[in-house]
Design a protein around this motif. Structure first.
Motif, short mmCIF file in Angstrom:
data_model
loop_
_atom_site.label_atom_id
_atom_site.label_comp_id
_atom_site.label_asym_id
_atom_site.label_seq_id
_atom_site.Cartn_x
_atom_site.Cartn_y
_atom_site.Cartn_z
N TYR A 101 0.84 -1.20 0.00
CA TYR A 101 0.00 0.00 0.00
C TYR A 101 0.87 1.25 0.00
O TYR A 101 0.66 2.16 -0.81
CB TYR A 101 -0.94 0.01 1.21
N SER A 105 1.36 3.91 -3.03
CA SER A 105 0.99 5.32 -2.81
C SER A 105 2.16 6.25 -3.10
O SER A 105 1.99 7.32 -3.68
CB SER A 105 0.52 5.52 -1.37
N GLU A 109 2.13 9.11 -5.99
CA GLU A 109 2.40 10.52 -5.71
C GLU A 109 3.57 11.03 -6.56
O GLU A 109 3.54 12.16 -7.05
CB GLU A 109 2.70 10.73 -4.23
N LEU A 165 5.88 8.89 2.32
CA LEU A 165 4.59 9.29 1.76
C LEU A 165 4.19 10.69 2.22
O LEU A 165 3.74 11.52 1.42
CB LEU A 165 3.51 8.26 2.14
#
Length: 186
Positions: A101, A105, A109, A165
């Protein structure tokens, strides 16, 4: 009954007997007749033996070259070796989902960020921070491999992914702010 052999030879005159003429020539003729015509054996697969010798010689030469080759040390660099490292997915399927995950992500991005010459300095600064976090993540993965899974190491790996992230979210926010401030100035 036992007799001296010397006396027997003296009585029979064996020493005075001679070989018949051409005895040696007749013996050689009989020998040639009983033996095969070709007394020289032809080597079978002679070329194969030569090829095998050449292969062995080349193998030994290459091995000696590799063994005696001086090791070159490059100063001011860290020797990197590829080591099979464990990831969070190797520990449990639940942690694999978490890792996947965050990595998905992060990649999403990164693909959304628009790079322009005006944002180059800001973008490069964030990329340096991402590189540092990535190096730390690799270091933690090696630690996970060497010392086994522990709660601290697993949490540190997950936190590292969260930091990366969040760093990309902040970069995206700053880029949108910079873009809106440039649009309002024009």
């Amino acid at each position: 009954m036992a007799q001296d052999i010397r006396n027997l030879f003296k009585e029979t005159n064996v020493l005075e007997e001679t070989m018949p003429n051409n005895h040696e020539a007749r013996f050689l003729e009989k020998l040639d007749a009983s033996l095969p015509v070709s007394t020289v054996l032809k080597p079978k697969f002679g070329w194969l033996k030569i090829a095998a010798s050449v292969v062995v010689l080349l193998g030994l030469s290459f091995g000696a070259y590799k063994y005696f080759k001086p090791k070159t040390i490059i100063p001011n660099t860290i020797a990197t070796t590829t080591v099979e490292t464990k990831t969070l997915g190797d520990i449990s399927p639940g942690l694999k989902k978490v890792e996947d995950y965050y990595l998905a992500s992060i990649n999403l991005e990164l693909s959304k960020i628009e790079y322009t010459p005006e944002t180059k300095e800001l973008f490069d600064g964030y990329l340096l921070q991402l590189e540092a976090l990535d190096k730390e993540y690799k270091h933690l993965s090696v630690e996970l491999t060497q010392s086994g899974p522990s709660e601290l190491t697993v949490n540190a790996l997950i936190d590292n992914l969260k930091f990366r992230l969040n760093l990309l979210y902040r970069l995206r926010t700053q880029l949108t702010e910079l873009k809106t401030s440039n649009n309002t100035e024009v």
